[in-house]
Design a protein around this motif. Structure first.
Motif, short mmCIF file in Angstrom:
data_model
loop_
_atom_site.label_atom_id
_atom_site.label_comp_id
_atom_site.label_asym_id
_atom_site.label_seq_id
_atom_site.Cartn_x
_atom_site.Cartn_y
_atom_site.Cartn_z
N PHE A 26 0.82 -1.22 0.00
CA PHE A 26 0.00 0.00 0.00
C PHE A 26 0.85 1.27 0.00
N ARG A 27 2.14 1.14 0.18
CA ARG A 27 3.04 2.28 0.28
C ARG A 27 3.56 2.66 -1.10
N ARG A 28 3.47 3.94 -1.44
CA ARG A 28 3.90 4.43 -2.76
C ARG A 28 5.25 5.13 -2.65
N GLY A 29 6.29 4.35 -2.49
CA GLY A 29 7.63 4.90 -2.41
C GLY A 29 8.00 5.36 -1.02
N GLY A 30 9.29 5.60 -0.82
CA GLY A 30 9.79 5.95 0.50
C GLY A 30 9.27 7.28 1.02
N ARG A 82 -12.89 -3.37 8.25
CA ARG A 82 -12.25 -3.90 7.05
C ARG A 82 -10.92 -4.59 7.37
N LEU A 83 -10.46 -4.48 8.59
CA LEU A 83 -9.12 -4.89 8.96
C LEU A 83 -8.75 -6.32 8.55
N PRO A 84 -9.61 -7.32 8.76
CA PRO A 84 -9.21 -8.67 8.33
C PRO A 84 -8.85 -8.75 6.85
N HIS A 85 -9.56 -8.01 6.00
CA HIS A 85 -9.24 -7.99 4.57
C HIS A 85 -7.92 -7.27 4.33
N ILE A 86 -7.71 -6.17 5.05
CA ILE A 86 -6.47 -5.40 4.88
C ILE A 86 -5.26 -6.25 5.25
N LEU A 87 -5.43 -7.13 6.20
CA LEU A 87 -4.35 -8.02 6.63
C LEU A 87 -4.30 -9.33 5.84
N SER A 118 -7.47 -3.72 0.31
CA SER A 118 -7.85 -2.49 1.01
C SER A 118 -9.33 -2.17 0.87
N GLY A 119 -9.94 -2.58 -0.27
CA GLY A 119 -11.32 -2.22 -0.52
C GLY A 119 -11.50 -0.80 -1.01
N LEU A 120 -10.39 -0.10 -1.28
CA LEU A 120 -10.42 1.30 -1.71
C LEU A 120 -9.93 1.37 -3.15
N VAL A 121 -10.87 1.33 -4.09
CA VAL A 121 -10.53 1.17 -5.50
C VAL A 121 -9.90 2.43 -6.09
#
Length: 309
Positions: A26-30, A82-87, A118-121
């Motif tokens: 989910f991270r977009r670069g440093g 949403r946490l179980p899906h995020i993990l 994430s569920g965030l399209v």
């Protein structure tokens, strides 16, 4: 709820969990202004949930076999639900067999990794569009600039970390063309990004759809092709089969890892045919294991993604 009040939840995964390996996608670069990590057990994300801005803090406690989650802001309840899906707790690898030794070894080493969702399209789609046809460095810098200029301060501890919640779809759609260009995003990418923001409602509906139908709806946005749709599918939808066809490096790296020689997309499709349903799983496990082809010769300025569309 007040931005200063945190909701807390503890998750005890049924299987071992490598938190960083799971959520780092989910991270977009440093320099991503929407995320922070201590490069250890703590990860913080500033997201825009359907119910509003949220800061999510995840702390891994491997000895206890649990992950502690705290959330601040209007989207706190949504993100904790949403946490179980995020993990990646709902990721099912049943039927996944290792047909190559290197895949089996990566699977053993990273048994705690699973495909998150994430569920965030739209939150996944717009930065992916920005990453089309340019280097990662250029894309991350452009995204960083646009988010800092048009996003909102993160609630709770996100503010202390100077994190920024990505713009709402309406805000993305209102960014003028000159501002996109100033950030380094040409019209071939800003136009589909703005169009995607305008179709946010329909695009967010793909969460829970069958994979093929979901990807077709993503590709209905002009300028969004196979590479972009698959990148979104494995981040937002947890699609374990959404391999990054069209990427400049992925086919070459996987070909080298599995056969000792780089391949093109057609060769990649043939190599991964035995893994149907789990092709992205193979890709990510090999990436985590560092199975990259050796780089020789002088360094050129080459795109790190270069998707077909």
């Amino acid at each position: 709820m007040s931005d200063s009040v945190a909701l807390t939840r503890t998750v005890r995964p049924e299987r071992p969990l490598l938190l960083g390996a799971v959520v780092s996608t989910f991270r977009r670069g440093g320099g991503d202004p929407t995320s922070w990590t201590d490069r250890g057990r703590t990860w913080v994300f500033a997201w825009r949930a359907p119910t509003g801005p949220v800061t999510l803090r995840l702390v891994d406690h491997p000895r206890l076999g649990e992950v502690e989650a705290q959330a601040w802001g209007e989207g706190a309840e949504w993100v904790l639900d949403r946490l179980p899906h995020i993990l990646g707790e709902h990721d099912d690898d049943a039927g996944f067999e290792s047909h190559h030794d290197v895949v089996g070894e990566a699977r053993r080493r990273f048994a705690g990794w699973r495909v998150p969702a994430s569920g965030l399209v739209v939150q996944a789609l717009i930065p992916t569009i920005i990453e089309q046809r340019v280097t990662g460095k250029e894309a991350f810098a452009a995204y960083r600039t646009l988010v800092r200029r048009n996003g909102t301060p993160a609630p709770g501890i996100g503010a202390d970390l100077h994190l920024v919640v990505p713009p709402a779809p309406k805000a993305w759609a209102l960014i003028p063309s000159w501002e996109w260009l100033r950030a380094g995003v040409d019209g071939a990418r800003s136009r589909p990004a703005v169009m995607a923001a305008g179709r946010a409602g329909r695009l967010e509906q793909i969460v829970g759809m069958p994979s093929l139908e979901a990807r077709r709806r993503l590709e209905s946005v002009p300028g969004v092709g196979r590479w972009t749709a698959n990148e979104v599918a494995h981040r937002a939808l947890g699609d374990a089969d959404a391999v990054s066809f069209g990427d400049y490096h992925v086919a070459k790296n996987i070909g080298w890892a599995l056969t000792g020689s780089p391949v093109d997309d057609d060769g990649l499709a043939e190599l991964l045919e035995p893994y149907a349903g789990h092709r992205y799983r193979v890709q990510r496990l090999l990436e985590l294991a560092g199975a990259m082809r050796p780089r020789r010769g002088p360094r050129f300025t080459l795109p790190t993604h270069l998707p077909g569309r």
